[in-house]
Design an enzyme around this catalytic site. Structure first.
Site, PDB file in Angstrom:
ATOM      1  N   LYS A  22       0.849  -1.205   0.000  1.00 53.61           N
ATOM      2  CA  LYS A  22       0.000   0.000   0.000  1.00 53.61           C
ATOM      3  C   LYS A  22       0.876   1.244   0.000  1.00 53.61           C
ATOM      4  O   LYS A  22       0.653   2.163  -0.785  1.00 53.61           O
ATOM      5  CB  LYS A  22      -0.888   0.025   1.244  1.00 53.61           C
ATOM      6  CG  LYS A  22      -1.544   1.391   1.502  1.00 53.61           C
ATOM      7  CD  LYS A  22      -2.384   1.463   2.752  1.00 53.61           C
ATOM      8  CE  LYS A  22      -1.634   1.839   3.974  1.00 53.61           C
ATOM      9  NZ  LYS A  22      -1.359   3.265   4.166  1.00 53.61           N
ATOM     10  N   ASN A  23       1.907   1.264   0.870  1.00 54.52           N
ATOM     11  CA  ASN A  23       2.675   2.495   1.056  1.00 54.52           C
ATOM     12  C   ASN A  23       3.647   2.783  -0.074  1.00 54.52           C
ATOM     13  O   ASN A  23       4.293   3.830  -0.077  1.00 54.52           O
ATOM     14  CB  ASN A  23       3.358   2.486   2.415  1.00 54.52           C
ATOM     15  CG  ASN A  23       2.321   2.626   3.528  1.00 54.52           C
ATOM     16  OD1 ASN A  23       1.176   2.990   3.257  1.00 54.52           O
ATOM     17  ND2 ASN A  23       2.701   2.312   4.743  1.00 54.52           N
ATOM     18  N   ARG A 121       0.070  14.621  12.633  1.00 53.96           N
ATOM     19  CA  ARG A 121       0.451  14.410  11.222  1.00 53.96           C
ATOM     20  C   ARG A 121       0.711  15.710  10.462  1.00 53.96           C
ATOM     21  O   ARG A 121       0.101  15.988   9.440  1.00 53.96           O
ATOM     22  CB  ARG A 121      -0.584  13.535  10.512  1.00 53.96           C
ATOM     23  CG  ARG A 121      -0.872  12.264  11.287  1.00 53.96           C
ATOM     24  CD  ARG A 121      -1.531  11.199  10.488  1.00 53.96           C
ATOM     25  NE  ARG A 121      -0.551  10.490   9.635  1.00 53.96           N
ATOM     26  CZ  ARG A 121      -0.887   9.419   8.906  1.00 53.96           C
ATOM     27  NH1 ARG A 121      -2.114   8.995   8.893  1.00 53.96           N
ATOM     28  NH2 ARG A 121       0.034   8.812   8.179  1.00 53.96           N
ATOM     29  N   PRO A 122       1.623  16.541  10.979  1.00 51.35           N
ATOM     30  CA  PRO A 122       1.970  17.773  10.268  1.00 51.35           C
ATOM     31  C   PRO A 122       2.697  17.463   8.952  1.00 51.35           C
ATOM     32  O   PRO A 122       3.128  16.327   8.732  1.00 51.35           O
ATOM     33  CB  PRO A 122       2.923  18.471  11.235  1.00 51.35           C
ATOM     34  CG  PRO A 122       3.501  17.377  12.048  1.00 51.35           C
ATOM     35  CD  PRO A 122       2.433  16.344  12.188  1.00 51.35           C
ATOM     36  N   ASP A 306       4.130   0.398  11.851  1.00 54.84           N
ATOM     37  CA  ASP A 306       2.874  -0.112  11.297  1.00 54.84           C
ATOM     38  C   ASP A 306       2.595  -1.549  11.693  1.00 54.84           C
ATOM     39  O   ASP A 306       1.466  -2.019  11.537  1.00 54.84           O
ATOM     40  CB  ASP A 306       2.870  -0.001   9.763  1.00 54.84           C
ATOM     41  CG  ASP A 306       2.948   1.436   9.317  1.00 54.84           C
ATOM     42  OD1 ASP A 306       3.283   1.670   8.140  1.00 54.84           O
ATOM     43  OD2 ASP A 306       2.702   2.330  10.153  1.00 54.84           O
ATOM     44  N   ARG A 398      -8.856  -0.024   3.847  1.00 62.55           N
ATOM     45  CA  ARG A 398      -7.982   0.948   3.162  1.00 62.55           C
ATOM     46  C   ARG A 398      -6.633   0.309   2.848  1.00 62.55           C
ATOM     47  O   ARG A 398      -5.959   0.702   1.915  1.00 62.55           O
ATOM     48  CB  ARG A 398      -7.756   2.176   4.060  1.00 62.55           C
ATOM     49  CG  ARG A 398      -8.892   3.154   4.138  1.00 62.55           C
ATOM     50  CD  ARG A 398      -8.423   4.438   4.785  1.00 62.55           C
ATOM     51  NE  ARG A 398      -7.127   4.806   4.264  1.00 62.55           N
ATOM     52  CZ  ARG A 398      -6.157   5.337   5.010  1.00 62.55           C
ATOM     53  NH1 ARG A 398      -6.352   5.544   6.291  1.00 62.55           N
ATOM     54  NH2 ARG A 398      -4.998   5.662   4.485  1.00 62.55           N
TER      55      ARG A 398
END
Ligand code: EPZ
Length: 419
Positions: A22-23, A121-122, A306, A398
């Site tokens: 996915k990533n 999550r900046p 993760d 997702r």
């Protein structure tokens, strides 16, 4: 809304085929707009993040064809357009269109990205890098406007080895005048896969996979559409390997790259888990008396954040007290209340969880809070006594393609239904 119903304690045996990462896929898809013409991405996972990105490509007037796991993207008639919040907010990776459109078009208007609720999550590291290349950044409420008269290659030192910023700055610099060097770059395996795609297009990139990546801007020519295969998903693989250590009987996980999951397999060995690795497969069975162990997540090649939430379920069944320290995301313990409701004994202090085991788990109703937290509840439900009902499973879908079918094929009693 979708719900998952699981009947626990069925031994899992047989084969699970791992899909594309996915990533990596969520960066490869936006990367396609850096080239003019037709690109082909194969081994694309069947996940909702893929569909969210295809919708954005269509807003940009790209022609997209999906044949099973093969994605054909034609950017010939690319039209740089505003990426509205209803699209950008569906996933974190929408922000890769920032680097890609800035790099290709020197202008991008996009609303804020979405993504799992695992921290603030900046994206300051991304924006600072874009500015270093010569871009102006304007933020109007939730909309980012980036533009540049020209992009000039430069040295960029990342204050943190950010995966997203490393990738976004590769995208933004492939057409820049001169050379860009990204220092303290992220070294995840996905970065190499993405750099290979750009190199196949004609970009000049060296050092991907190390902490120093050099991008020589291409002068007076365009990148051409290219082909790339998404590398195996090491996080999906790790999730199913952990499940095998808990309730597998010769459960074989296929299509893995063992070198990308060494941090996990080393820990499993230390805990006393028995498994064999042959080429690109790992076979694992439930190991009795797994030893408790301390784990600290870290950037690649350290223990992946993760895999942390799935791993916490294994620690609830290990003998003794484990200390699990999350160091990447400040809010990655959303799954703990549900695990404790099932019978786990986990106490959380800020970003550290102390896990006492083994504790038998009992099925009950739980809610998925994020992608990997949701995956941990699936694992817990599969080993718990009785029935577990997980709500908000959209989080899980997702990032885990066909998770119900893959698990049914190895003996799990798991179904997904619309409620
Ligand atoms: C990627 O997120 C992954 N997502 C994440 O996986 C993964 O957890 C993370 O890398 C770390 O490995 C995708 O690839 C789509 P970061 P990313 O930039 O790029 C801080 C999953 O479950 N930071 O490496 O967003 C940030 O707050 C997801 O598949 C800044 O402060 O991660 C965090 O603390 C979850 N400013 C840390 O760095 C920035 O500009 C790691 O972020 C960027 C990041």
């Amino acid at each position: 809304m979708k719900q998952m119903i699981i009947e626990g304690q069925n031994i899992l045996t047989g084969k699970i085929d791992i899909g594309g990462a996915k990533n990596s896929a969520v960066a490869l898809i936006p990367a396609s707009i850096l080239a003019k013409g037709k690109s082909i991405i194969t081994n694309v996972p069947n996940i909702s993040d893929r569909d969210a990105l295809i919708d954005i490509l269509k807003i940009l007037n790209c022609e997209v064809t999906l044949n099973d796991d093969e994605l054909i993207i034609d950017t010939t008639n690319l039209k740089n357009s505003l990426i509205a919040e209803k699209y950008s907010s569906r996933l974190r990776a929408s922000y890769y269109f920032m680097g890609a459109l800035l790099g290709k078009e020197k202008h991008v208007e996009i609303y804020i990205p979405g993504g799992c609720n695992i921290g603030s999550r900046p994206i300051d590291i991304h924006l600072d890098g874009f500015k270093a290349l010569g871009a102006r950044v304007t933020i109007e409420e939730n909309k980012y406007i980036l533009d540049a008269d020209e992009l000039i290659g430069t040295d960029i030192n990342l204050r943190f080895a950010s995966v997203g910023a490393t990738i976004n700055l590769m995208f933004a610099s492939v057409y820049a005048k001169g050379t860009t060097v990204i220092h303290n770059a992220a070294k995840e395996a996905e970065i190499i896969n993405i750099a290979d795609f750009l190199i196949n297009m004609g970009a000049n990139i060296t050092g991907a996979g190390t902490d120093t990546i050099t991008i020589k801007g291409i002068e007076n020519r365009e990148l051409k559409g290219a082909t790339i295969k998404v590398l195996p998903d090491r996080i999906e693989a790790g999730t199913y390997i952990i499940l095998g250590a808990l309730i597998g009987d010769n459960l074989t996980i296929n299509n893995i790259d063992p070198t990308t999951i060494k941090a996990l397999t080393d820990k499993l060995t230390q805990m006393g888990s028995k498994f064999t690795i042959k080429d690109n497969s790992l076979t694992i069975s439930k190991s009795p008396n797994l030893k408790a162990i301390d784990i600290q997540t870290a950037v690649y090649p350290g223990f992946p954040t993760d895999i942390g939430q799935p791993m916490s379920v294994l620690l609830t069944q290990s003998h003794g007290t484990s200390v699990f320290e999350e160091t990447i995301w400040e809010n990655r313990m959303g799954h703990v209340p549900s695990l404790n409701k099932m019978g786990a004994n986990i106490t959380v202090n800020n970003m550290t969880a102390t896990i006492k085991g083994p504790t038998p788990l009992k099925g009950c109703e739980v809610i998925a809070t994020d992608l990997r937290g949701g995956a941990s509840l699936v694992i817990a439900g599969l080993i718990a006594e009785g029935k577990t009902i997980i709500t908000d499973v959209e989080h899980i879908l997702r990032g885990y393609e066909n998770i119900d079918k893959k698990l049914q094929q190895v003996g799990a009693k798991i179904t997904i239904k619309e409620i």
